[in-house]
Design a protein around this motif. Structure first.
Motif, short mmCIF file in Angstrom:
data_model
loop_
_atom_site.label_atom_id
_atom_site.label_comp_id
_atom_site.label_asym_id
_atom_site.label_seq_id
_atom_site.Cartn_x
_atom_site.Cartn_y
_atom_site.Cartn_z
N TYR A 34 0.78 -1.23 0.00
CA TYR A 34 0.00 0.00 0.00
C TYR A 34 0.81 1.29 0.00
O TYR A 34 0.27 2.35 -0.19
N ASP A 35 2.10 1.21 0.27
CA ASP A 35 2.90 2.42 0.35
C ASP A 35 3.32 2.85 -1.05
O ASP A 35 4.30 2.39 -1.59
N ARG A 37 3.65 6.25 -2.06
CA ARG A 37 3.76 7.70 -1.95
C ARG A 37 4.49 8.28 -3.15
O ARG A 37 5.32 7.63 -3.77
N LEU A 53 -14.85 18.25 2.61
CA LEU A 53 -14.56 17.41 3.76
C LEU A 53 -15.85 16.77 4.26
O LEU A 53 -16.90 17.40 4.28
N LEU A 74 -8.15 17.45 10.81
CA LEU A 74 -8.27 16.44 9.76
C LEU A 74 -7.85 15.11 10.34
O LEU A 74 -6.76 14.97 10.87
N VAL A 75 -8.71 14.10 10.23
CA VAL A 75 -8.41 12.76 10.75
C VAL A 75 -8.18 11.85 9.56
O VAL A 75 -9.08 11.65 8.76
N PHE A 76 -6.97 11.32 9.47
CA PHE A 76 -6.63 10.40 8.39
C PHE A 76 -6.54 9.01 8.99
O PHE A 76 -5.69 8.74 9.82
N GLY A 77 -7.41 8.14 8.59
CA GLY A 77 -7.36 6.77 9.09
C GLY A 77 -8.58 6.42 9.89
O GLY A 77 -9.62 7.05 9.79
N SER A 78 -8.41 5.41 10.72
CA SER A 78 -9.53 4.88 11.48
C SER A 78 -9.08 4.53 12.88
O SER A 78 -7.93 4.18 13.12
N TYR A 79 -9.99 4.63 13.82
CA TYR A 79 -9.68 4.26 15.19
C TYR A 79 -10.32 2.93 15.55
O TYR A 79 -10.49 2.62 16.72
#
Length: 80
Positions: A34-35, A37, A53, A74-79
């Motif tokens: 997945y990386d 960049r 947003l 800004l929240v990138f990802g999941s908790y």
């Protein structure tokens, strides 16, 4: 020459094994898969691009430009 290649191959294998042991095999596979960049065009000090947003409730949306002068998280990802 064969010894040099053997030592080099074993060194590379040892470093790879150390990395897998250090960060975990699942994370190594994720990193390789997945990386992807790449360098973007934004630089430090540039204005943020005007994007839409999605709020935490998942239904309401707002333009980033409409938040000018107010703090935005800004929240990138999941908790989960």
């Amino acid at each position: 020459m064969k010894r040099v290649l053997l030592v080099l191959g074993l060194t590379i294998l040892g470093v790879a094994g150390f990395m897998v042991a250090k960060i975990g095999p699942k994370d190594v596979v994720g990193l390789l898969r997945y990386d992807q960049r790449h360098a973007g065009r934004l630089r430090v000090g540039d204005r943020a691009p005007d994007v839409t947003l999605t709020a935490l409730d998942g239904t309401s949306r707002r333009l980033l430009a409409g938040s000018a002068g107010r703090p935005v998280v800004l929240v990138f990802g999941s908790y989960t």
